[in-house]
Design an enzyme around this catalytic site. Structure first.
Site, PDB file in Angstrom:
ATOM      1  N   ALA A  61       0.932  -1.349  -0.079  1.00 23.91           N
ATOM      2  CA  ALA A  61      -0.094   0.009   0.074  1.00 23.91           C
ATOM      3  C   ALA A  61       0.959   1.275  -0.182  1.00 23.91           C
ATOM      4  O   ALA A  61       1.962   1.207   0.315  1.00 23.91           O
ATOM      5  CB  ALA A  61      -1.089   0.110   1.255  1.00 23.91           C
ATOM      6  N   GLY A 100       0.389  -5.260   0.697  1.00 24.10           N
ATOM      7  CA  GLY A 100      -0.546  -5.610  -0.350  1.00 24.10           C
ATOM      8  C   GLY A 100       0.094  -6.061  -1.615  1.00 24.10           C
ATOM      9  O   GLY A 100      -0.628  -6.662  -2.633  1.00 24.10           O
ATOM     10  N   GLU A 103      -0.530  -9.549  -1.255  1.00 17.95           N
ATOM     11  CA  GLU A 103      -1.889 -10.097  -1.463  1.00 17.95           C
ATOM     12  C   GLU A 103      -2.234  -9.995  -2.698  1.00 17.95           C
ATOM     13  O   GLU A 103      -3.214 -10.829  -3.123  1.00 17.95           O
ATOM     14  CB  GLU A 103      -2.674  -8.682  -0.543  1.00 17.95           C
ATOM     15  CG  GLU A 103      -2.423  -8.990   1.144  1.00 17.95           C
ATOM     16  CD  GLU A 103      -3.189  -8.143   1.796  1.00 17.95           C
ATOM     17  OE1 GLU A 103      -2.968  -6.877   1.789  1.00 17.95           O
ATOM     18  OE2 GLU A 103      -3.920  -8.481   2.477  1.00 17.95           O
ATOM     19  N   GLU A 123       2.313  -5.654   7.488  1.00  9.06           N
ATOM     20  CA  GLU A 123       1.326  -4.786   8.017  1.00  9.06           C
ATOM     21  C   GLU A 123       1.263  -4.640   9.588  1.00  9.06           C
ATOM     22  O   GLU A 123       0.957  -3.658  10.106  1.00  9.06           O
ATOM     23  CB  GLU A 123      -0.248  -5.381   7.601  1.00  9.06           C
ATOM     24  CG  GLU A 123      -0.435  -5.019   6.213  1.00  9.06           C
ATOM     25  CD  GLU A 123      -0.066  -6.020   5.228  1.00  9.06           C
ATOM     26  OE1 GLU A 123       0.689  -6.851   5.652  1.00  9.06           O
ATOM     27  OE2 GLU A 123      -0.446  -6.128   4.179  1.00  9.06           O
TER      28      GLU A 123
END
Ligand code: NAI
Length: 719
Positions: A61, A100, A103, A123
C-alpha cells in the site's frame, strides 16, 4: 501507472509502474483494474503475467495515502477480479512482494519468484493487518501455524523459504518475467479450479482451540500492549473457522478498529521518522545530500571490553578489515575467544562463512597506523580517553576519522586532544553492539560534515539505525534517562517499591522497568559516574539535608545499596534478590522493603500511596520535558530523532511512537499542567520545571508533532 503489452503472441503482460517500489497508490490500483479488464476481454490474450517495473514487483500500500480521503478503486474487489478471472494470471515476483503486493500475488493463480526476492506481510509493524484478503488467503495456502508466524511478526522471508512454505510455486535465478511468460503460455486454457485460493478449505490444525489459545497467550506477552498482533490472530482464526466470505467480513471489521487507532498512527509515524532521521542536517546547514562520506575499508577498535567486542564483530560482519586493540593480555585472550563465538553464531544465522580473518588482534595501539577510522571503547574515564586520543592523533595516517563510543563524555574535549578536531565524532553504540539497532552519531562543534557523513554511512552499512545528534552531556538518550531515573528513586523515597515502579513501566510497554534494568546492567556503573561528579556518597547523615546535593534534591538510595555491595544480578542482590550471583530471575526482596522503611524513617519521610498513574507521569513527563530542552538546545534537529533513539535504543514501546510523539497524543497542555502540578509539590527538583519550548508550543495552540521541527527552527533563528 500500469501498462499492458502483449508478449509471446498470447500473453498479456501487466507491468506496475510507480517508482520506487510500485506501491499500490490510487493511480496504480486504477491502472491494474483497467489493464486486467482489457487483458481479460481481449480474445488474443490467453493468459496474463503481472510484474513490476525496474525489477521490483510491489512494495504494498502507499502509506502516504493513509489518513487522507482515500480515492480510487479499493484493493479487495480488484484482487477478487483477478482471482475469478477465467484466464490464468501469473505473478512474476522480483525484488519485493510486501503487504498489499503479496496480497495481490495471492490473488493470482500462480506465483513465480526470483531467488533474490523478499516476501512478507509486514502490516502488523504499521499497526494494521493484511486486510486485502491476506489474512484469509495465506492460511488457506500454507496452513494456520505458518500463517500465524508470518502475519503476527510481519517478518520478511526469502524466496527459498517462500517456496518451502508453499507461498510461491517456483523460484528462478533467471529473468522472472521470461520464466513467468513461458509458464503462462503452458497453462493457457487449463482449468483454474484448484488455483483460486479463496475457494480452498483452510487446513484445520489438530487441537485448533489449544493452538490459538497458546498463540494468543504468547502474542499478548510479546506484544506488550500492541493491539495489531492480537487482531492478526483473530483474523486468522476467522480464516480457520469461517467460510471465506464471512472471514473477509471479520478481516474488514478488525481492520476498521485498527486503521484509525492511535497505535497505527504511532507505528506509521515511526516508519516515516526512521526515514526522516537519515536525512540529517547540522546547525551549520550541512546536510546528508550535500556531504560526501569518505571511503572506509579498514577500521580499528580500541579496548575489547563489553562494547569493543561487539563493535569489532559488527564491523567485521560488514566486510571491513578490523584491527582490534586491547592492552590487557588476559582481556585480549578472553575477547578473542568470545568474539570468535560471536562471529561463528552470526555466520550460522546468516548462512555465510565466519569472518575470522577480517579481524587482527593486537596488544599495541601502534597497529592503527594504516586504518581509515578508529572507534575508541576504553573505560569511561576522561583522563584515559584523553591519552588515547593524543596517541591516536600521533599514530594514525592523516585523514583518519577518530570516533569515541563514550556514553556521554564531551566529544569537543576529546577532539581538542587531536591535531584534526574536525575528524572527531562520537559513535555511540548500545549493548550488545553487534545486536542493538541504534547508533547515536555525535557531532562536536568542530566536526566536519564529511566526518559526520562518513560515520552515518558506516552505521547504515552496519545495519544500524543511525541518528545524528549534537554534543552535550549524555547526548540525547542518556541525557533524557537522568530525570527519568531520578524520579524513580524519589518515588521509592516517597513510598513506592521497585516492583510498583517497574510494574507501571512494564504495563506501559517497556520490556523491563527501570529497577530491573538497573539490576541487569549493574548498579555500580551509575555509582562510578556519580562519584566522579562529586555525588555518590551516602554521607551517613539523616534528615532532609542528606538528600540535598549541589543545591537540589538528591536521592542517595542507589549509593547506599552499592556501599552494601548490592550491584544487581552480578552480586545476586540489587533492587531485587536472585538465587545466586549472576542469576537472571529477580524476586521481590523483603530485606529491601524493610531497608526502605528504615531509610524513610531515618530521613523523616512519610510513605504515601503511589499509583501507576503517578509513576508514569513523573517518570515519563520529566523525560519528555528533557526531550523538549534537547530540541530547544538544538541537540536534536526534531522530535523524530528523539523518538527513534528511544524506540530503537531504550525499549520505548514502538506502538506508542516514542516519547515526543506520545506527548503529542497525551496532549501538550496536559503534560505541561502535570509538570506544573508536580513542580509545585517538589520545588527542589529542577527537572520538573517545564521548559520554554513546551510552554511556547502550548501557547501556540499545541501544533501536531510534524510541525515542531519548524517551530524549533524559528526559535533558533530568533536567537
Ligand atoms: P569495559 O570495562 O567492558 O571495557 C573497556 C576495555 O578497554 C577493557 O578491556 C580495558 O582493558 C580496555 N582498555 C583500557 N585502556 C585501554 C587502552 N589504553 N588501550 C586499549 N584498551 C584499553 O567497558 P565497556 O562497557 O565496553 O565501555 C567502553 C566504553 O563504551 C565506555 O566509554 C562506555 O561508557 C561506553 N559504553 C558502554 C556501554 C555499556 O553498556 N557497557 C553502552 C554504550 C557505551
Amino acid at each position: 501507472m500500469a501498462q499492458l503489452t502483449r508478449v509471446s503472441g498470447s500473453v498479456g503482460l501487466i507491468t506496475l509502474q510507480s517508482p520506487p517500489v510500485n506501491a499500490l497508490s490510487a493511480a496504480v490500483r486504477q491502472g491494474i483494474v483497467d489493464t486486467v479488464q482489457r487483458a481479460l476481454s481481449d480474445p488474443e490474450v490467453k493468459s496474463v503475467v503481472v510484474c513490476g517495473q525496474n525489477g521490483i514487483f510491489c512494495g504494498g500500500a502507499d502509506i502516504k495515502e493513509f489518513g487522507t480521503n482515500m480515492s480510487g478503486p479499493p484493493l479487495v474487489p480488484l484482487i477478487h477480479a483477478i482471482e475469478v478471472a477465467h484466464k490464468p494470471v501469473v505473478a512474476a515476483i522480483e525484488g519485493i512482494a510486501l503487504g498489499g503486493g503479496l496480497e495481490l500475488a495471492l490473488g493470482c493463480h500462480y506465483r513465480i519468484a526470483h531467488s533474490k526476492a523478499k516476501l512478507g506481510l509486514p502490516e502488523v509493524t504499521l499497526g494494521l493487518l493484511p486486510a486485502a484478503g491476506g489474512s484469509q488467503r495465506l492460511p488457506r495456502l500454507i496452513g494456520v501455524p505458518a500463517a500465524l508466524d508470518l502475519i503476527t511478526t510481519g517478518r520478511h522471508i526469502t524466496a527459498a523459504e517462500a517456496l518451502k512454505l508453499g507461498v510461491v510455486d517456483q523460484v528462478t535465478a533467471h529473468s522472472t518475467v521470461d520464466v513467468a511468460v513461458k509458464f503462462a503460455l503452458s497453462v493457457a486454457g487449463k482449468p483454474l479450479d484448484g488455483r483460486r485460493i479463496s475457494s480452498l478449505p483452510c487446513p484445520r490444525p489438530p487441537n485448533m482451540d489449544a493452538l490459538f489459545e497458546g498463540v494468543m497467550k504468547k502474542v499478548r506477552q510479546s506484544a506488550r500492549g500492541a493491539i495489531a498482533p492480537i487482531a492478526c490472530v483473530q483474523a486468522i482464526r476467522a480464516a480457520a473457522t469461517l467460510p471465506y466470505d464471512q472471514g473477509m467480513e471479520r478481516e474488514l471489521e478488525l481492520m476498521a478498529s485498527l486503521f484509525t487507532s492511535d497505535q497505527a498512527r504511532a507505528l506509521q509515524y515511526i516508519f516515516f521518522a526512521q526515514r526522516a532521521v537519515a536525512r540529517w542536517s547540522m546547525p551549520s546547514g550541512a546536510r546528508w545530500d550535500t556531504s560526501k562520506p569518505r571511503p572506509v575499508h579498514k577500521a580499528a577498535v580500541i579496548g575489547l571490553g563489553t562494547m569493543g567486542r561487539g563493535i569489532a564483530v559488527a564491523l567485521a560482519q560488514t566486510g571491513l578489515s578490523v584491527v582490534a586493540v586491547e592492552t590487557q593480555e588476559k582481556q585480549l585472550m578472553a575477547a578473542k575467544q568470545e568474539m570468535s563465538g560471536m562471529l561463528e553464531r552470526g555466520a550460522k544465522r546468516r548462512g555465510v562463512a565466519p569472518a575470522f580473518d577480517k579481524i587482527r588482534y593486537s596488544p599495541d595501539i601502534k597497529a592503527v597506523a594504516d586504518v581509515d577510522l578508529v572507534i575508541e571503547a576504553v573505560f569511561e574515564d576522561m583522563a584515559l580517553k584523553e591519552k588515547v586520543f593524543q596517541q591516536l592523533s600521533a599514530l594514525c595516517k592523516p585523514g583518519t576519522l577518530l570516533c569515541t563510543n563514550t556514553s556521554g563524555l564531551d566529544v569537543d574535549h576529546l577532539a581538542s586532544q587531536t591535531r584534526s578536531p574536525e575528524l572527531v565524532v562520537g559513535m555511540h553504540f548500545f549493548a550488545p553492539a553487534h545486536v542493538m539497532k541504534l547508533l547515536e552519531v555525535v557531532y562536536g562543534s568542530k566536526s566536519s560534515p564529511q566526518a559526520l557523513a562518513t560515520a552515518m554511512q558506516l552505521g547504515k552499512k552496519m545495519g544500524k539505525v543511525s541518528v545524528a545528534v549534537g554534543n552535550c552531556r549524555g547526548f540525547v538518550g542518556n541525557r533524557m534517562l537522568k530525570p527519568y531515573s531520578e524520579q524513580a528513586f524519589f518515588l521509592l523515597e516517597e513510598g513506592a517499591t521497585p516492583e510498583l515502579v517497574d510494574g507501571a513501566l512494564e504495563d506501559f510497554g517497556f520490556p523491563m522497568g527501570l529497577f530491573r534494568m538497573s539490576d541487569l546492567s549493574g548498579l555500580d556503573v551509575g555509582w562510578r559516574v556519580r562519584k566522579v561528579d562529586g555525588l555518590g556518597k551516602s554521607s551517613g547523615a539523616s534528615g532532609q539535608q542528606a538528600r540535598i546535593r549541589q543545591g537540589r534534591r538528591y536521592s542517595p538510595l542507589g549509593d547506599v545499596l552499592c556501599e552494601q555491595g548490592r550491584f544487581g544480578q552480578k552480586t545476586g542482590r540489587g533492587w531485587y534478590q536472585y538465587d545466586k550471583p549472576g542469576g537472571r530471575v529477580g524476586r521481590p526482596d523483603p530485606w529491601l522493603h524493610s531497608f526502605l522503611e528504615e531509610y524513610r524513617a531515618q530521613h523523616g519521610l512519610v510513605a504515601r500511596r503511589i499509583d501507576h498513574q503517578e509513576v508514569l507521569e513523573r517518570c515519563l513527563y520529566t523525560l519528555i520535558n528533557e526531550g523538549f530542552r534537547i530540541l530547544e538546545d538544538g541537540i536534536a534537529a526534531g522530535p523524530e530523532e528523539i523518538d527513534i533513539i528511544y524506540v530503537f535504543g531504550y525499549g520505548w514501546p514502538r506502538h506508542r511512537g516514542g516519547p515526543m510523539f506520545y506527548a503529542s497524543m497525551v496532549g501538550l497542555e496536559k503534560v505541561l499542567a502535570r509538570l506544573e502540578f508536580y513542580q509545585e509539590a517538589h520545588p527542589d527538583v529542577p527537572y520538573l520545571q517545564p521548559c520554554n519550548l513546551l510552554k511556547r508550543l502550548v501557547a501556540s495552540g499545541s501544533p501536531p508533532v510534524h510541525k515542531w521541527r519548524e517551530v524549533v527552527k524559528k526559535l533558533h533563528s530568533q536567537l
